[in-house]
Write a protein that holds these residues in place. Structure first.
Motif, PDB file in Angstrom:
ATOM      1  N   VAL A 119       0.820  -1.211   0.000  1.00  0.00           N
ATOM      2  CA  VAL A 119       0.000   0.000   0.000  1.00  0.00           C
ATOM      3  C   VAL A 119       0.852   1.259   0.000  1.00  0.00           C
ATOM      4  O   VAL A 119       0.629   2.191  -0.777  1.00  0.00           O
ATOM      5  CB  VAL A 119      -0.949  -0.006   1.212  1.00  0.00           C
ATOM      6  N   TYR A 120       1.870   1.289   0.857  1.00  0.00           N
ATOM      7  CA  TYR A 120       2.638   2.522   1.003  1.00  0.00           C
ATOM      8  C   TYR A 120       3.627   2.745  -0.131  1.00  0.00           C
ATOM      9  O   TYR A 120       4.069   3.874  -0.358  1.00  0.00           O
ATOM     10  CB  TYR A 120       3.346   2.537   2.360  1.00  0.00           C
ATOM     11  N   THR A 121       3.999   1.701  -0.834  1.00  0.00           N
ATOM     12  CA  THR A 121       4.794   1.911  -2.046  1.00  0.00           C
ATOM     13  C   THR A 121       3.981   2.685  -3.079  1.00  0.00           C
ATOM     14  O   THR A 121       4.481   3.612  -3.728  1.00  0.00           O
ATOM     15  CB  THR A 121       5.254   0.561  -2.633  1.00  0.00           C
ATOM     16  N   ARG A 122       2.713   2.317  -3.218  1.00  0.00           N
ATOM     17  CA  ARG A 122       1.849   3.071  -4.125  1.00  0.00           C
ATOM     18  C   ARG A 122       1.689   4.510  -3.645  1.00  0.00           C
ATOM     19  O   ARG A 122       1.642   5.444  -4.445  1.00  0.00           O
ATOM     20  CB  ARG A 122       0.478   2.394  -4.234  1.00  0.00           C
ATOM     21  N   ARG A 123       1.596   4.680  -2.329  1.00  0.00           N
ATOM     22  CA  ARG A 123       1.457   6.039  -1.797  1.00  0.00           C
ATOM     23  C   ARG A 123       2.701   6.882  -2.130  1.00  0.00           C
ATOM     24  O   ARG A 123       2.584   8.057  -2.488  1.00  0.00           O
ATOM     25  CB  ARG A 123       1.247   5.965  -0.287  1.00  0.00           C
ATOM     26  N   LEU A 124       3.867   6.281  -2.018  1.00  0.00           N
ATOM     27  CA  LEU A 124       5.097   7.003  -2.365  1.00  0.00           C
ATOM     28  C   LEU A 124       5.104   7.396  -3.833  1.00  0.00           C
ATOM     29  O   LEU A 124       5.458   8.528  -4.186  1.00  0.00           O
ATOM     30  CB  LEU A 124       6.313   6.125  -2.048  1.00  0.00           C
ATOM     31  N   ARG A 125       4.700   6.508  -4.699  1.00  0.00           N
ATOM     32  CA  ARG A 125       4.728   6.788  -6.133  1.00  0.00           C
ATOM     33  C   ARG A 125       3.647   7.777  -6.554  1.00  0.00           C
ATOM     34  O   ARG A 125       3.825   8.501  -7.534  1.00  0.00           O
ATOM     35  CB  ARG A 125       4.574   5.466  -6.903  1.00  0.00           C
ATOM     36  N   GLU A 126       2.570   7.816  -5.809  1.00  0.00           N
ATOM     37  CA  GLU A 126       1.487   8.735  -6.152  1.00  0.00           C
ATOM     38  C   GLU A 126       1.705  10.128  -5.579  1.00  0.00           C
ATOM     39  O   GLU A 126       1.390  11.128  -6.226  1.00  0.00           O
ATOM     40  CB  GLU A 126       0.151   8.182  -5.642  1.00  0.00           C
TER      41      GLU A 126
END
Length: 382
Positions: free
Chosen positions: A63-70
């Motif tokens: 989840v937080y990898t996507r948050r970093l990329r977004e």
């Protein structure tokens, strides 16, 4: 579990199912019931707690990898801090709820059960102060504080993975775990009333960080068990079978008792314990990748999606129930209490979902999106 409960583009029913199963096992394992024969270390030398922590890391990494990329690093830190605050709030609520149950039982019956945390009845005011400062974490109330720390570790860990330093991140985490194996145990009597919980954070961070690394790889499109090696499968099966034999079939240990005890140490996640868990997890992941339906059960997944409120609920419920030994006088009553407690978990999850639907979603800041092609990819090492 205290991992993000934000809605993903496509939730994986298998992960939520396993989380729900671990929640039930952990709840039953804290009650004096015969059902524990099925839920406690049923597959070998590890408990549901190891699986719970590992899955927490995996889902957080995803989840937080996507948050970093977004949303970039600021968005990642903001999300982690917000999540840590939510976990802390639930910990405070469960801590105060458990304290209230103990004090109410003492007031009503004129005594405190020996199962009650000592400081609760010796000095409730000191218990509140130390509990809010996370310096008093008796049994059942030490899981959420650990996750506050782990969630705050997510930004540097994920940014390290995103920059291609996966081997370095895992090596550092493993080195800290190894150091914890040699650290002398803390004498609780000497530091009382301080109580930092059962879990050694320096050791348990390793299984969490390993999960984060796998979750990050999953978010990067790197398959973990799509083509399992026969040799790895054979070695994992051998370790799993031997560990099962030690636990359930009285197979002899290959080590002296003093060494064997260290290898099985739960607070410090001893080597044999964590190796057994890793091998079983690999075998389960292989089966789940090939037969997804085998690891999917919607009732358990429903529980797993609301793990944070479930953890808090079971802490208060079990603390309250243990104040009344008469509830566990017979096998039938013990079983009934355990089943009723599990039903309470589903009720708490249902209430949480109903409240979430009734509350309007919080406004989100504009995303600073990174195109998938431009996003750094994790190394497939490991």
């Amino acid at each position: 579990m205290p991992t993000p409960e934000t809605t993903a583009p496509a939730r994986d029913l298998r992960f939520d199912t396993l989380r729900g199963l671990f929640l039930i096992c952990m709840t039953v394992n804290h009650l004096p019931t015969e059902i524990r024969k099925v839920t406690d270390q049923s597959l070998g030398l590890f408990t549901a707690a190891e699986g719970f922590v590992f899955l927490s890391g995996l889902l957080a990494g995803w989840v937080y990898t996507r948050r970093l990329r977004e949303r970039g690093s600021r968005g990642l830190w903001s999300a982690a801090l917000s999540r840590a605050k939510a976990i802390y709030s639930w910990h405070v609520a469960s801590f105060l709820g458990a304290l209230a149950c103990v004090l109410a039982a003492e007031h009503a019956w004129g005594y405190c059960s020996p199962n009650a945390p000592r400081l609760f009845f010796e000095s409730p005011t000191a218990a509140v102060g130390l509990g809010l400062a996370l310096l008093y974490q008796p049994g059942l109330l030490d899981l959420l504080p650990m996750y506050c720390v782990f969630v705050l570790l997510l930004p540097p860990v994920i940014m390290g993975l995103e920059s291609g330093r996966r081997p370095t991140v895992l090596a550092l985490s493993a080195a800290v775990w190894l150091a914890a194996q040699w650290a002398p145990p803390i004498d609780g009597a000497r530091i009382y009333p301080l109580n930092l919980g059962t879990f050694n954070l320096l050791a348990w961070q390793f299984i969490f960080v390993a999960g984060v690394a796998i979750g990050h790889a999953r978010a990067s499109g790197i398959a973990q068990v799509s083509r399992p090696s026969r040799w790895v499968l054979a070695a994992s099966a051998a370790v799993a079978v031997y560990s099962f034999g030690i636990r359930h079939l009285q197979w002899p240990s290959l080590w002296p008792d003093s060494v064997f005890g260290a290898l099985l140490n739960k607070p410090a996640l001893g080597l044999l314990r964590i190796a057994d868990f890793g091998c079983v997890a690999y075998l389960v992941a292989t089966v789940g990748a090939r037969f997804p339906a085998a690891l999917s059960a919607r009732p358990l997944a429903f529980l797993g999606r609301h793990s944070l409120v479930v953890v808090a609920t079971q802490s208060v419920a079990i603390m309250a129930l243990l104040q009344f030994p008469a509830l566990f006088a017979t096998a039938a009553s013990r079983t009934l209490v355990a089943l009723t407690t599990v039903a309470l978990l589903f009720a708490a999850a249902g209430a949480r979902q109903a409240l979430s639907r009734a509350s309007p979603p919080a406004p989100q800041p504009p995303a600073n999106r990174i195109s998938p092609a431009a996003a750094p990819r994790a190394s497939p090492t490991g």
